[in-house]
Write an enzyme that holds these catalytic residues in place. Structure first.
Site, PDB file in Angstrom:
ATOM      1  N   SER A 132       0.827  -1.209   0.000  1.00 22.12           N
ATOM      2  CA  SER A 132       0.000   0.000   0.000  1.00 22.12           C
ATOM      3  C   SER A 132       0.857   1.253   0.000  1.00 22.12           C
ATOM      4  O   SER A 132       1.942   1.287   0.594  1.00 22.12           O
ATOM      5  CB  SER A 132      -0.859  -0.008   1.259  1.00 22.12           C
ATOM      6  OG  SER A 132      -1.341   1.282   1.541  1.00 22.12           O
ATOM      7  N   GLU A 134       0.244   3.627   1.746  1.00 20.95           N
ATOM      8  CA  GLU A 134       0.326   4.037   3.159  1.00 20.95           C
ATOM      9  C   GLU A 134       1.700   3.702   3.741  1.00 20.95           C
ATOM     10  O   GLU A 134       2.082   4.227   4.779  1.00 20.95           O
ATOM     11  CB  GLU A 134      -0.759   3.343   3.973  1.00 20.95           C
ATOM     12  CG  GLU A 134      -2.112   4.009   3.903  1.00 20.95           C
ATOM     13  CD  GLU A 134      -2.147   5.376   4.579  1.00 20.95           C
ATOM     14  OE1 GLU A 134      -1.760   5.479   5.741  1.00 20.95           O
ATOM     15  OE2 GLU A 134      -2.570   6.341   3.921  1.00 20.95           O
ATOM     16  N   TYR A 156      -1.815   0.426  10.547  1.00 20.89           N
ATOM     17  CA  TYR A 156      -2.082  -0.209   9.261  1.00 20.89           C
ATOM     18  C   TYR A 156      -0.839  -0.118   8.358  1.00 20.89           C
ATOM     19  O   TYR A 156      -0.394  -1.115   7.784  1.00 20.89           O
ATOM     20  CB  TYR A 156      -3.281   0.470   8.565  1.00 20.89           C
ATOM     21  CG  TYR A 156      -3.439   0.029   7.131  1.00 20.89           C
ATOM     22  CD1 TYR A 156      -4.081  -1.161   6.816  1.00 20.89           C
ATOM     23  CD2 TYR A 156      -2.910   0.798   6.079  1.00 20.89           C
ATOM     24  CE1 TYR A 156      -4.201  -1.583   5.500  1.00 20.89           C
ATOM     25  CE2 TYR A 156      -3.026   0.388   4.767  1.00 20.89           C
ATOM     26  CZ  TYR A 156      -3.670  -0.800   4.476  1.00 20.89           C
ATOM     27  OH  TYR A 156      -3.775  -1.213   3.163  1.00 20.89           O
TER      28      TYR A 156
HETATM   29  O1  G4F Z   1     -10.492   6.786   2.261  1.00 23.10           O
HETATM   30  P1  G4F Z   1      -9.499   6.712   3.355  1.00 23.10           P
HETATM   31  O2  G4F Z   1      -9.978   6.140   4.639  1.00 23.10           O
HETATM   32  O3  G4F Z   1      -8.252   5.940   2.750  1.00 23.10           O
HETATM   33  P2  G4F Z   1      -6.705   5.878   3.167  1.00 23.10           P
HETATM   34  O4  G4F Z   1      -6.522   6.144   4.599  1.00 23.10           O
HETATM   35  O5  G4F Z   1      -5.951   6.747   2.215  1.00 23.10           O
HETATM   36  O6  G4F Z   1      -6.372   4.348   2.890  1.00 23.10           O
HETATM   37  C1  G4F Z   1      -6.836   3.666   1.732  1.00 23.10           C
HETATM   38  O7  G4F Z   1      -5.845   3.684   0.725  1.00 23.10           O
HETATM   39  C2  G4F Z   1      -4.643   2.979   1.041  1.00 23.10           C
HETATM   40  C3  G4F Z   1      -3.715   3.108  -0.144  1.00 23.10           C
HETATM   41  O8  G4F Z   1      -2.993   4.306   0.011  1.00 23.10           O
HETATM   42  C4  G4F Z   1      -4.949   1.525   1.350  1.00 23.10           C
HETATM   43  F1  G4F Z   1      -3.821   0.852   1.638  1.00 23.10           F
HETATM   44  C5  G4F Z   1      -5.922   1.468   2.512  1.00 23.10           C
HETATM   45  O9  G4F Z   1      -6.269   0.113   2.778  1.00 23.10           O
HETATM   46  C6  G4F Z   1      -7.176   2.235   2.130  1.00 23.10           C
HETATM   47  O10 G4F Z   1      -7.766   1.588   1.042  1.00 23.10           O
HETATM   48  O11 G4F Z   1      -8.939   8.185   3.688  1.00 23.10           O
HETATM   49  C7  G4F Z   1      -8.411   9.019   2.689  1.00 23.10           C
HETATM   50  C8  G4F Z   1      -8.157  10.408   3.264  1.00 23.10           C
HETATM   51  C9  G4F Z   1      -7.379  10.393   4.596  1.00 23.10           C
HETATM   52  O12 G4F Z   1      -6.400  11.394   4.559  1.00 23.10           O
HETATM   53  C10 G4F Z   1      -8.426  10.734   5.640  1.00 23.10           C
HETATM   54  O13 G4F Z   1      -7.927  11.411   6.784  1.00 23.10           O
HETATM   55  O14 G4F Z   1      -9.416  11.012   3.559  1.00 23.10           O
HETATM   56  C11 G4F Z   1      -9.324  11.646   4.823  1.00 23.10           C
HETATM   57  N1  G4F Z   1     -10.679  11.793   5.387  1.00 23.10           N
HETATM   58  C12 G4F Z   1     -11.280  12.982   5.649  1.00 23.10           C
HETATM   59  N2  G4F Z   1     -12.484  12.760   6.194  1.00 23.10           N
HETATM   60  C13 G4F Z   1     -11.500  10.796   5.761  1.00 23.10           C
HETATM   61  C14 G4F Z   1     -12.647  11.404   6.279  1.00 23.10           C
HETATM   62  N3  G4F Z   1     -11.383   9.444   5.692  1.00 23.10           N
HETATM   63  C15 G4F Z   1     -12.419   8.674   6.124  1.00 23.10           C
HETATM   64  N4  G4F Z   1     -12.324   7.341   6.027  1.00 23.10           N
HETATM   65  N5  G4F Z   1     -13.549   9.240   6.667  1.00 23.10           N
HETATM   66  C16 G4F Z   1     -13.710  10.603   6.765  1.00 23.10           C
HETATM   67  O15 G4F Z   1     -14.728  11.124   7.249  1.00 23.10           O
END
Ligand code: G4F
Length: 338
Positions: A132, A134, A156
């Protein structure tokens, strides 16, 4: 298909977004596709196997858990595979801050169990590890490529770095074909509701249908390199078709902020996100990854891989799918508060 030449693939995490797209893709290529599924999922097929609805009769499902070496060993002792795609994981970064121990156990020991059982029973099977972006975390350079040092910012991310190194170690120590894809964010209408893209597109659909009055989100300024999962499973397959095992960044090379995603998604439904999106500190992470942007030059030149869906088309597809879903499901499901 001639059974003597037909390839057999095992997918862990087959019920997830990537697992379901990969299974469909491999079936299309003539593979015999098997999947590992937790017993609890088999007890609730309508819900947990919903992404496999269209192909359920074409794949073979085996009950096994990433927490049990014995269960993985048992499946591998009964069936011989040409390729093993290890996608199963606790993949929600936010949850990993809440329960880092479970994330570590599932993602590190789970990967180790699959590798160890393969080494014991079928060391010639090709192994794919779902790495990932990440792992880059607090990025040392932009864009990130295969040589960029890792600096994970969450349990993670740490678990994925460990899985990546385990995969490399099995390649180097035992001469097995063990490869990692370092995949940047990839989304689709099949994305889980806890991830920000799906949370936004579902939120748009609920607001449009008059079922919600606002959408609470965390950090709107985080930037991600978002591609379509359908494109990314092609890369997984290509990675295992190479003459030797190696690691590849898979990304679009374009970064957009969560705010831009909101702007486009709400506009797609004729709405202005500023009227509906509310900042909620609950969704901030203790350590954020501010920017991820991948350089997939190696995947392009060695694998001949290119993404086919751009950011705008991805957002559009996800919004329209959720508008349709909410329209047809009505208020059956509770609002998601990931
Ligand atoms: O959609 P996210 O939760 O994905 P994240 O953390 O980037 O991880 C995903 O991608 C990775 C690959 O880089 C994978 F390995 C992992 O398994 C997963 O699929 O969050 C994306 C961004 C973050 O910066 C988070 O802080 O969105 C921001 N965010 C802002 N508001 C939020 C929210 N994320 C989530 N989940 N929920 C919110 O309300």
């Amino acid at each position: 298909m001639n059974p003597a030449t037909q390839k057999k693939a095992l997918i862990t995490g087959i019920t997830g977004q990537d697992g379901s797209y990969l299974a469909e893709y491999l079936l299309g290529l003539g593979y015999e596709v098997h999947g590992l599924v937790r017993r609890v999922a088999l007890e609730q097929p309508a819900h947990r196997l919903s992404r496999l609805r269209g192909i359920r009769n074409q794949i073979q499902i085996h009950a096994a858990s990433l927490e049990s070496y014995a269960s993985i060993f048992h499946v591998l002792s009964k069936h011989q595979f040409d390729e093993c795609y290890h996608l199963a994981a606790q993949s929600f970064v936010g949850e990993s801050f809440i329960d880092g121990f479970s994330t570590m156990t599932a993602n590190i020991s789970g990967t180790h169990y699959v590798l160890a059982a393969l080494r014991e029973l079928q060391p010639s099977a090709k192994f794919y590890f779902a790495g990932s972006s990440e792992m880059f975390g607090n990025v040392r350079e932009t864009p990130q490529r295969e040589s960029t040092p890792f600096h994970p910012r969450s349990p993670y991310g740490i678990s994925k770095v460990a899985g990546f190194h385990l995969t490399t170690n099995y390649r180097e120590a035992y001469g097995m074909f063990c490869a990692s894809g370092i995949l940047f964010n990839h989304e689709s209408p099949r994305r889980g509701f806890e991830f920000v893209t799906r949370k936004i597109t579902e939120g748009v659909a609920r607001i449009k249908a008059g079922m919600a009055k606002e959408l609470k989100l965390g950090n709107l300024d985080a930037k991600r390199d978002w591609g379509h999962a359908r494109d990314y499973v092609r890369a997984m397959h290509l990675i295992l078709q190479q003459p030797s095992s190696d690691d590849y960044v898979v990304a679009t090379g374009e970064a957009h902020s969560v705010r831009e995603f909101c702007q486009l998604a709400f506009a797609e439904a004729g709405l202005d996100y500023r009227d509906w999106v509310k900042a909620d500190p609950t969704f901030y992470r203790p350590a954020e990854v501010d920017l991820l942007l991948g350089d997939a030059s190696k995947a392009r030149s060695v694998l001949g891989w290119r993404p086919t869906t751009d950011f705008q088309s991805l957002v559009k597809e996800m919004v329209h799918s959720d508008l349709e879903l909410i329209g047809s499901e009505g208020s059956k499901r509770e609002s998601v508060t990931a």
